[in-house]
Design a protein around this motif. Structure first.
Motif, PDB file in Angstrom:
ATOM      1  N   LEU A  97       0.855  -1.183   0.000  1.00 19.89           N
ATOM      2  CA  LEU A  97       0.000   0.000   0.000  1.00 19.89           C
ATOM      3  C   LEU A  97       0.891   1.234   0.000  1.00 19.89           C
ATOM      4  O   LEU A  97       1.688   1.435   0.911  1.00 19.89           O
ATOM      5  N   GLY A  98       0.765   2.068  -1.042  1.00 15.03           N
ATOM      6  CA  GLY A  98       1.521   3.311  -1.149  1.00 15.03           C
ATOM      7  C   GLY A  98       0.586   4.496  -1.179  1.00 15.03           C
ATOM      8  O   GLY A  98      -0.386   4.500  -1.937  1.00 15.03           O
ATOM      9  N   ILE A  99       0.876   5.504  -0.364  1.00 11.87           N
ATOM     10  CA  ILE A  99      -0.022   6.648  -0.205  1.00 11.87           C
ATOM     11  C   ILE A  99       0.671   7.933  -0.616  1.00 11.87           C
ATOM     12  O   ILE A  99       1.790   8.211  -0.165  1.00 11.87           O
ATOM     13  N   CYS A 100       0.028   8.709  -1.474  1.00 14.24           N
ATOM     14  CA  CYS A 100       0.463  10.045  -1.871  1.00 14.24           C
ATOM     15  C   CYS A 100       1.884   9.996  -2.449  1.00 14.24           C
ATOM     16  O   CYS A 100       2.080   9.503  -3.542  1.00 14.24           O
ATOM     17  N   GLY A 101       2.888  10.504  -1.718  1.00 14.28           N
ATOM     18  CA  GLY A 101       4.252  10.383  -2.208  1.00 14.28           C
ATOM     19  C   GLY A 101       4.643   8.941  -2.447  1.00 14.28           C
ATOM     20  O   GLY A 101       5.432   8.641  -3.348  1.00 14.28           O
ATOM     21  N   GLY A 102       4.102   8.031  -1.630  1.00 14.56           N
ATOM     22  CA  GLY A 102       4.340   6.610  -1.842  1.00 14.56           C
ATOM     23  C   GLY A 102       3.794   6.140  -3.174  1.00 14.56           C
ATOM     24  O   GLY A 102       4.404   5.315  -3.860  1.00 14.56           O
ATOM     25  N   LEU A 103       2.625   6.646  -3.565  1.00 17.26           N
ATOM     26  CA  LEU A 103       2.065   6.350  -4.881  1.00 17.26           C
ATOM     27  C   LEU A 103       3.036   6.764  -5.971  1.00 17.26           C
ATOM     28  O   LEU A 103       3.329   6.006  -6.899  1.00 17.26           O
ATOM     29  N   GLN A 104       3.551   7.985  -5.858  1.00 17.97           N
ATOM     30  CA  GLN A 104       4.386   8.536  -6.918  1.00 17.97           C
ATOM     31  C   GLN A 104       5.683   7.768  -7.084  1.00 17.97           C
ATOM     32  O   GLN A 104       6.107   7.475  -8.206  1.00 17.97           O
ATOM     33  N   LEU A 105       6.340   7.408  -5.982  1.00 15.35           N
ATOM     34  CA  LEU A 105       7.616   6.695  -6.128  1.00 15.35           C
ATOM     35  C   LEU A 105       7.424   5.237  -6.509  1.00 15.35           C
ATOM     36  O   LEU A 105       8.339   4.610  -7.051  1.00 15.35           O
ATOM     37  N   LEU A 106       6.227   4.670  -6.270  1.00 16.10           N
ATOM     38  CA  LEU A 106       5.948   3.316  -6.746  1.00 16.10           C
ATOM     39  C   LEU A 106       5.619   3.293  -8.232  1.00 16.10           C
ATOM     40  O   LEU A 106       5.572   2.220  -8.844  1.00 16.10           O
ATOM     41  N   GLY A 107       5.391   4.461  -8.823  1.00 16.31           N
ATOM     42  CA  GLY A 107       5.107   4.554 -10.244  1.00 16.31           C
ATOM     43  C   GLY A 107       6.360   4.441 -11.095  1.00 16.31           C
ATOM     44  O   GLY A 107       7.463   4.184 -10.600  1.00 16.31           O
ATOM     45  N   THR A 108       6.199   4.646 -12.389  1.00 17.94           N
ATOM     46  CA  THR A 108       7.325   4.516 -13.314  1.00 17.94           C
ATOM     47  C   THR A 108       8.186   5.760 -13.354  1.00 17.94           C
ATOM     48  O   THR A 108       9.394   5.680 -13.608  1.00 17.94           O
ATOM     49  N   GLU A 109       7.581   6.937 -13.098  1.00 18.35           N
ATOM     50  CA  GLU A 109       8.328   8.190 -13.192  1.00 18.35           C
ATOM     51  C   GLU A 109       7.575   9.281 -12.446  1.00 18.35           C
ATOM     52  O   GLU A 109       6.347   9.316 -12.451  1.00 18.35           O
ATOM     53  N   PHE A 110       8.317  10.172 -11.772  1.00 13.28           N
ATOM     54  CA  PHE A 110       7.680  11.329 -11.148  1.00 13.28           C
ATOM     55  C   PHE A 110       8.591  12.539 -11.279  1.00 13.28           C
ATOM     56  O   PHE A 110       9.823  12.418 -11.297  1.00 13.28           O
ATOM     57  N   THR A 111       7.973  13.698 -11.399  1.00 14.81           N
ATOM     58  CA  THR A 111       8.697  14.956 -11.505  1.00 14.81           C
ATOM     59  C   THR A 111       8.434  15.778 -10.258  1.00 14.81           C
ATOM     60  O   THR A 111       7.273  15.992  -9.887  1.00 14.81           O
TER      61      THR A 111
END
Length: 240
Positions: free
Chosen positions: A91-105
């Motif tokens: 379970l990834g929340i907020c910033g956790g969602l973003q870093l579990l993704g493929t790319e974030f800016t």
């Protein structure tokens, strides 16, 4: 599970805004009500490695600097990635969602490669999304989700993931009324609350995935009875 359920709380010294640590307490209590032992493994950013032997992994939210620091830790010690590859729930929340993704800016315009556990790209928007959110989950048996969002990022999903839910109130990902992301047993969301306190069915599903068996029904504790009344009120305010 004869040895109980091992809950990994990842990098709470970096990721844990808006009470996200409370999700661990929720899972511990849900198990305790059923007489199932649990062990919480807290992995700080100074830990030599991230264990891959836990049964469920939790990541909270954080600002850009904390998020990029967390990315460095998780990249050099891939225990989370190895566990997720075996189907262990995350379970990834907020910033956790973003870093579990493929790319974030980040807000300074710097692009970062994510862990790639969900197919999601995040970029900053012109203004923050702040407030209450309701969404209808695509996960069977979860139903309506509620929570609080406060984020600048806007997340677009690729073909490799589906939304956790469809927004009926609030911003969520900011694209196509999507909220969060799901791939396999990796669940990501922008919702704080803590989300597992406000959405018992989602917590129950994560535990069932972790144990590989349905949760034993129990008499409804007072805490859940009060939450059920509040969710009835929310549904009345958000009929769609």
């Amino acid at each position: 599970m004869s040895g109980g359920v091992r809950i990994a709380l990842l990098l709470p010294d970096l990721l844990g805004t808006y009470g996200d640590r409370g999700n661990v307490l929720v899972l511990e209590q849900r198990l305790a009500w059923r007489g199932i032992p649990s062990e919480t493994v807290t992995v700080l950013s100074s830990a030599p490695e991230v264990p891959e032997s836990c049964d469920v992994y939790l990541l909270g939210g954080g600002e850009d600097v904390a998020q990029t620091a967390a990315m460095r830790v998780l990249s050099r010690s891939p225990g989370l990635q190895r566990a997720a590859a075996r189907g262990v729930p995350v379970l990834g929340i907020c910033g956790g969602l973003q870093l579990l993704g493929t790319e974030f800016t980040t807000g300074d315009g710097v692009r970062h490669e994510g862990l790639g556990l969900v197919d999601a790209v995040t970029e900053p928007a012109g203004e923050r999304a702040i407030g209450e959110v309701t969404a209808n989950s695509v996960l069977a048996g979860v139903g309506m989700l509620t929570g609080f969002e406060n984020h600048l990022g806007r997340t677009r999903l690729g073909a490799g993931s589906v939304p956790l839910g469809r927004v009926t109130r609030g911003t969520g990902n900011g694209h196509e009324r999507a909220e969060g992301a799901v791939r396999g047993h990796v669940v990501c969301t922008y919702l704080h609350g803590p989300i597992l306190a406000r959405n018992p069915a989602l917590g129950g599903l994560l535990l069932e995935w972790a144990m590989g068996a349905p949760l034993q029904p129990i008499a409804e504790p007072e805490e859940l009875a009060a939450l059920r009344v509040e969710r009835t009120r929310v549904r009345a305010r958000n009929p769609k």
